[in-house]
Design a protein around this motif. Sequence first.
Motif, mmCIF file in Angstrom:
data_model
loop_
_atom_site.group_PDB
_atom_site.id
_atom_site.type_symbol
_atom_site.label_atom_id
_atom_site.label_comp_id
_atom_site.label_asym_id
_atom_site.label_seq_id
_atom_site.Cartn_x
_atom_site.Cartn_y
_atom_site.Cartn_z
ATOM 1 N N MET A 29 0.835 -1.208 0.000
ATOM 2 C CA MET A 29 0.000 0.000 0.000
ATOM 3 C C MET A 29 0.870 1.258 0.000
ATOM 4 O O MET A 29 0.571 2.219 -0.715
ATOM 5 C CB MET A 29 -0.931 -0.001 1.205
ATOM 6 N N LEU A 30 1.939 1.266 0.785
ATOM 7 C CA LEU A 30 2.821 2.429 0.817
ATOM 8 C C LEU A 30 3.449 2.647 -0.559
ATOM 9 O O LEU A 30 3.474 3.772 -1.059
ATOM 10 C CB LEU A 30 3.915 2.253 1.874
ATOM 11 N N THR A 31 3.916 1.569 -1.181
ATOM 12 C CA THR A 31 4.506 1.672 -2.518
ATOM 13 C C THR A 31 3.492 2.220 -3.511
ATOM 14 O O THR A 31 3.808 3.102 -4.322
ATOM 15 C CB THR A 31 5.024 0.295 -2.982
ATOM 16 N N GLU A 32 2.266 1.728 -3.433
ATOM 17 C CA GLU A 32 1.205 2.200 -4.342
ATOM 18 C C GLU A 32 0.935 3.686 -4.158
ATOM 19 O O GLU A 32 0.837 4.435 -5.123
ATOM 20 C CB GLU A 32 -0.064 1.394 -4.057
ATOM 21 N N ARG A 33 0.828 4.123 -2.921
ATOM 22 C CA ARG A 33 0.558 5.540 -2.641
ATOM 23 C C ARG A 33 1.736 6.421 -3.080
ATOM 24 O O ARG A 33 1.533 7.516 -3.606
ATOM 25 C CB ARG A 33 0.263 5.759 -1.150
ATOM 26 N N LEU A 34 2.941 5.960 -2.837
ATOM 27 C CA LEU A 34 4.108 6.740 -3.244
ATOM 28 C C LEU A 34 4.168 6.879 -4.760
ATOM 29 O O LEU A 34 4.477 7.955 -5.274
ATOM 30 C CB LEU A 34 5.391 6.098 -2.705
ATOM 31 N N ARG A 35 3.857 5.813 -5.470
ATOM 32 C CA ARG A 35 3.844 5.885 -6.939
ATOM 33 C C ARG A 35 2.784 6.870 -7.429
ATOM 34 O O ARG A 35 3.012 7.611 -8.381
ATOM 35 C CB ARG A 35 3.596 4.499 -7.528
ATOM 36 N N MET A 36 1.628 6.858 -6.770
ATOM 37 C CA MET A 36 0.558 7.777 -7.130
ATOM 38 C C MET A 36 0.997 9.234 -6.903
ATOM 39 O O MET A 36 0.790 10.093 -7.764
ATOM 40 C CB MET A 36 -0.691 7.470 -6.295
ATOM 41 N N LEU A 37 1.619 9.508 -5.763
ATOM 42 C CA LEU A 37 2.086 10.859 -5.456
ATOM 43 C C LEU A 37 3.221 11.286 -6.391
ATOM 44 O O LEU A 37 3.308 12.448 -6.778
ATOM 45 C CB LEU A 37 2.535 10.940 -3.994
ATOM 46 N N GLU A 38 4.069 10.325 -6.756
ATOM 47 C CA GLU A 38 5.148 10.627 -7.696
ATOM 48 C C GLU A 38 4.585 10.932 -9.084
ATOM 49 O O GLU A 38 5.022 11.875 -9.753
ATOM 50 C CB GLU A 38 6.120 9.453 -7.772
ATOM 51 N N ALA A 39 3.583 10.178 -9.522
ATOM 52 C CA ALA A 39 2.952 10.416 -10.824
ATOM 53 C C ALA A 39 2.285 11.791 -10.871
ATOM 54 O O ALA A 39 2.251 12.436 -11.918
ATOM 55 C CB ALA A 39 1.934 9.323 -11.129
ATOM 56 N N ALA A 40 1.780 12.244 -9.724
ATOM 57 C CA ALA A 40 1.147 13.561 -9.635
ATOM 58 C C ALA A 40 2.186 14.669 -9.449
ATOM 59 O O ALA A 40 1.829 15.845 -9.319
ATOM 60 C CB ALA A 40 0.144 13.584 -8.483
ATOM 61 N N GLU A 41 3.466 14.290 -9.419
ATOM 62 C CA GLU A 41 4.585 15.219 -9.255
ATOM 63 C C GLU A 41 4.535 15.983 -7.938
ATOM 64 O O GLU A 41 4.983 17.122 -7.833
ATOM 65 C CB GLU A 41 4.687 16.168 -10.449
ATOM 66 N N ILE A 42 4.016 15.322 -6.908
ATOM 67 C CA ILE A 42 3.961 15.917 -5.577
ATOM 68 C C ILE A 42 5.183 15.498 -4.769
ATOM 69 O O ILE A 42 5.675 16.250 -3.937
ATOM 70 C CB ILE A 42 2.649 15.517 -4.864
ATOM 71 N N ILE A 43 5.681 14.299 -5.030
ATOM 72 C CA ILE A 43 6.906 13.824 -4.389
ATOM 73 C C ILE A 43 7.884 13.373 -5.473
ATOM 74 O O ILE A 43 7.505 13.150 -6.616
ATOM 75 C CB ILE A 43 6.647 12.667 -3.401
ATOM 76 N N TYR A 44 9.143 13.262 -5.076
ATOM 77 C CA TYR A 44 10.150 12.702 -5.970
ATOM 78 C C TYR A 44 10.713 11.441 -5.335
ATOM 79 O O TYR A 44 10.639 11.240 -4.130
ATOM 80 C CB TYR A 44 11.271 13.702 -6.276
ATOM 81 N N ARG A 45 11.246 10.599 -6.177
ATOM 82 C CA ARG A 45 11.886 9.348 -5.756
ATOM 83 C C ARG A 45 13.318 9.388 -6.238
ATOM 84 O O ARG A 45 13.575 9.541 -7.427
ATOM 85 C CB ARG A 45 11.161 8.161 -6.368
#
Length: 93
Positions: A29-45
């Motif tokens: 779930m954490l990985t899924e949420r992080l990917r979603m936030l990264e796709a929205a350009e809110i976070i970077y990886r």
Amino acid sequence: MYILWVLCNRGPIRFGALKRQVEGISTKMLTERLRMLEAAEIIYRQYEPTIPPQVTYGLTERGQELIEILHQLNGLAERWYGSEQREHSNSNV
């Protein structure tokens, strides 16, 4: 929302430390949420191919625009929670 709150207050953080901060969330779930936030350009990886690999997450410039709003939501939650606690303690008297 809580993932953003942790990133807002802790700054860039590695995946394992982030998972420990967000109690009760599965790795999937954490990985899924992080990917979603990264796709929205809110976070970077940021990935570093070390052994073991190091993956760090942080707020992008776009994500940093949310900091003030997150603090306002936190203030509101504290007021509401404090109000509920006072009402609950008064009803037990």
